[in-house]
Motif scaffolding. Structure first.
Motif, short mmCIF file in Angstrom:
data_model
loop_
_atom_site.label_atom_id
_atom_site.label_comp_id
_atom_site.label_asym_id
_atom_site.label_seq_id
_atom_site.Cartn_x
_atom_site.Cartn_y
_atom_site.Cartn_z
N LYS A 1 42.00 13.08 14.76
CA LYS A 1 42.60 12.29 13.70
C LYS A 1 42.86 13.19 12.50
CE LYS A 1 38.14 10.82 11.79
NZ LYS A 1 37.30 9.66 11.40
N THR A 2 43.84 12.81 11.70
CA THR A 2 44.19 13.59 10.52
C THR A 2 43.17 13.34 9.41
OG1 THR A 2 46.54 13.43 11.08
CG2 THR A 2 45.98 14.06 8.82
N LEU A 3 42.57 14.41 8.90
CA LEU A 3 41.58 14.29 7.84
C LEU A 3 42.29 14.19 6.49
CD1 LEU A 3 39.04 16.98 9.08
CD2 LEU A 3 38.84 14.50 9.27
N PRO A 4 41.69 13.49 5.53
CA PRO A 4 42.32 13.37 4.20
C PRO A 4 42.40 14.73 3.52
CG PRO A 4 40.09 12.49 4.18
CD PRO A 4 40.43 12.73 5.61
N PRO A 5 43.44 14.97 2.72
CA PRO A 5 43.58 16.27 2.05
C PRO A 5 42.50 16.48 1.00
CG PRO A 5 45.21 14.70 1.24
CD PRO A 5 44.53 14.04 2.39
N LEU A 6 42.24 17.74 0.69
CA LEU A 6 41.26 18.11 -0.33
C LEU A 6 41.97 18.72 -1.53
CD1 LEU A 6 38.47 19.77 1.86
CD2 LEU A 6 38.54 17.43 1.00
N SER A 7 41.40 18.50 -2.70
CA SER A 7 41.93 19.07 -3.93
C SER A 7 40.84 19.87 -4.63
CB SER A 7 42.43 17.96 -4.87
OG SER A 7 43.43 17.17 -4.23
N VAL A 8 41.25 20.79 -5.47
CA VAL A 8 40.29 21.59 -6.23
C VAL A 8 39.44 20.67 -7.11
CG1 VAL A 8 40.03 23.39 -7.98
CG2 VAL A 8 41.80 23.60 -6.22
N GLY A 9 38.13 20.86 -7.05
CA GLY A 9 37.22 20.03 -7.83
C GLY A 9 36.60 18.89 -7.05
N ASP A 10 37.08 18.62 -5.83
CA ASP A 10 36.51 17.54 -5.03
C ASP A 10 35.06 17.84 -4.67
OD1 ASP A 10 38.77 16.03 -5.08
OD2 ASP A 10 39.46 16.59 -3.07
N ARG A 11 34.21 16.82 -4.74
CA ARG A 11 32.83 16.94 -4.30
C ARG A 11 32.78 16.65 -2.80
NH1 ARG A 11 28.85 19.34 -6.44
NH2 ARG A 11 27.36 17.73 -5.82
N VAL A 12 32.17 17.56 -2.04
CA VAL A 12 32.17 17.45 -0.59
C VAL A 12 30.79 17.76 -0.04
CG1 VAL A 12 34.61 18.07 -0.39
CG2 VAL A 12 32.87 19.87 -0.33
N GLY B 1 25.57 24.10 -4.87
CA GLY B 1 24.72 23.92 -6.03
C GLY B 1 23.85 25.12 -6.33
N CYS B 2 23.54 25.94 -5.31
CA CYS B 2 22.68 27.10 -5.53
C CYS B 2 23.47 28.35 -5.90
CB CYS B 2 21.85 27.38 -4.27
SG CYS B 2 22.82 27.67 -2.78
N GLY B 3 24.77 28.19 -6.16
CA GLY B 3 25.57 29.32 -6.61
C GLY B 3 26.32 30.05 -5.52
N GLY B 4 26.15 29.67 -4.26
CA GLY B 4 26.87 30.31 -3.18
C GLY B 4 28.33 29.88 -3.13
N THR B 5 29.17 30.73 -2.54
CA THR B 5 30.60 30.42 -2.40
C THR B 5 31.02 30.58 -0.94
OG1 THR B 5 31.15 32.70 -2.99
CG2 THR B 5 31.18 31.06 -4.76
N PRO B 6 30.55 29.70 -0.06
CA PRO B 6 30.92 29.81 1.35
C PRO B 6 32.37 29.41 1.57
CG PRO B 6 29.69 27.80 0.99
CD PRO B 6 29.66 28.55 -0.31
N ARG B 7 32.91 29.86 2.68
CA ARG B 7 34.26 29.49 3.09
C ARG B 7 34.15 28.71 4.39
NH1 ARG B 7 38.62 33.79 5.24
NH2 ARG B 7 40.29 32.37 5.82
N ARG B 8 34.82 27.56 4.45
CA ARG B 8 34.71 26.70 5.62
C ARG B 8 36.07 26.16 6.02
NH1 ARG B 8 30.67 28.89 5.85
NH2 ARG B 8 28.53 28.11 5.96
N ASN B 9 36.19 25.85 7.31
CA ASN B 9 37.38 25.17 7.82
C ASN B 9 37.29 23.69 7.47
OD1 ASN B 9 38.82 23.64 10.30
ND2 ASN B 9 39.78 25.63 9.98
N ARG B 10 38.44 23.03 7.39
CA ARG B 10 38.46 21.60 7.03
C ARG B 10 37.62 20.77 8.00
NH1 ARG B 10 37.64 17.47 5.64
NH2 ARG B 10 38.92 15.88 4.62
N ARG B 11 37.47 21.24 9.22
CA ARG B 11 36.65 20.54 10.21
C ARG B 11 35.20 20.42 9.76
NH1 ARG B 11 36.46 20.49 16.16
NH2 ARG B 11 34.30 20.49 16.86
N HIS B 12 34.73 21.39 8.98
CA HIS B 12 33.33 21.43 8.56
C HIS B 12 33.14 20.92 7.14
CE1 HIS B 12 33.25 24.93 11.61
NE2 HIS B 12 32.86 23.82 12.20
N ILE B 13 34.13 20.20 6.61
CA ILE B 13 34.05 19.68 5.25
C ILE B 13 34.28 18.17 5.28
CG2 ILE B 13 34.99 19.81 2.91
CD1 ILE B 13 36.07 22.58 3.61
N ARG B 14 33.44 17.44 4.57
CA ARG B 14 33.60 15.99 4.48
C ARG B 14 33.50 15.57 3.02
NH1 ARG B 14 30.40 12.30 8.62
NH2 ARG B 14 32.03 13.21 9.92
N LEU B 15 34.42 14.72 2.60
CA LEU B 15 34.40 14.25 1.22
C LEU B 15 33.07 13.59 0.90
CD1 LEU B 15 38.02 12.82 0.83
CD2 LEU B 15 37.04 14.76 -0.40
N GLY B 16 32.62 13.73 -0.34
CA GLY B 16 31.29 13.27 -0.73
C GLY B 16 31.07 11.79 -0.58
#
Length: 249
Positions: A150-161, A192-207
């Motif tokens: 299924k198509t996941l909703p788009p993400l924008s800068v600043g979104d909590r996920v 929250g701990c200061g890390g900057t990981p990079r993830r595919n959209r598959r591994h991201i879910r809106l908060g």
């Protein structure tokens, strides 16, 4: 053979000398590709270096498929003959052999062949691109049907996920979207701990999306024995183990 940055640069230099410098080079996120030496080499040769999404080999599927083919060739009794056969055989997506796409003619093998087929005759590149695009659309169609994507909703800068990888079971790590990378569906996040990981959209879910607890986690049991269970405790154990809890940022 060593796979450090110096070895990679040496091998790439030989390929570029033979075929010319590319406009874009795509790799995974191995340490040899993230080193400063490769960044300097990319600037020197004037090509763009992009990497696939971490923890998601599917985003670098072309390279993964090429590795699978190379391993199959090396397992044959005569790898050189197997490689010759591979290069002279038309592929299903393009309907042309790798040799003809590269050199504009077929190559001679151990099989009988007409001399006319060995003459220089470039394929119609527009037709090749069209056939390749149709094949990829067909692959996408059957993949989506098989796995009910299924198509996941788009993400924008600043979104909590919330983020996780395929190896993790629950969406517990919270983060904020920083930017979208050049690779499709790839985002850089800030935890929250200061890390900057990079993830595919598959591994991201809106908060504010649902968080499903694994079957072995009983969310009704408090850490403190004297603490009273909340409304979740009103349900049976089987129901609690399959509950969906909605979390808001």
């Amino acid at each position: 053979m060593a796979t450090n940055s110096d070895t990679i640069i040496c091998k790439l230099g030989g390929i570029f000398t033979r075929f010319g410098m590319p406009e874009e080079l795509m790799t995974d996120n191995g340490p040899q590709f993230a080193a400063e030496q490769l960044r300097c080499f990319a600037a020197k040769c004037d090509f763009r270096h992009i990497t696939s999404s971490p923890n998601f080999p599917q985003s670098n599927g072309m390279a993964e498929r090429a590795i699978k083919t190379a391993k199959w060739i090396l397992k044959q009794d005569d790898p050189d003959l197997a490689l010759l056969s591979y290069r002279s055989t038309p592929t299903e997506p393009t309907k042309e052999s790798p040799a003809r796409l590269l050199m504009g003619r077929e190559i001679r093998t151990t099989l009988p062949v007409l001399k006319e087929s060995l003459m220089l005759k470039w394929p119609d590149l527009e037709t090749v691109k069209m056939n390749d695009a149709k094949a990829k659309q067909c692959y996408e169609k059957y993949y989506n049907r098989r796995y009910s994507t299924k198509t996941l909703p788009p993400l924008s800068v600043g979104d909590r996920v919330r983020i996780k990888t395929d190896e993790e079971k629950v969406w517990t790590t919270t983060a904020t979207v920083q930017c979208q990378e050049a690779t499709p569906r790839s985002f850089t996040l800030e935890t929250g701990c200061g890390g900057t990981p990079r993830r595919n959209r598959r591994h991201i879910r809106l908060g504010d999306q649902e968080l499903i607890f694994p079957l072995e986690m009983d969310i009704s049991q408090p850490n403190d024995p004297n603490e009273q269970c909340g409304p979740v405790g009103q349900y049976s154990s089987a129901t609690r183990r399959n509950m969906v809890v909605y979390l808001h940022p």
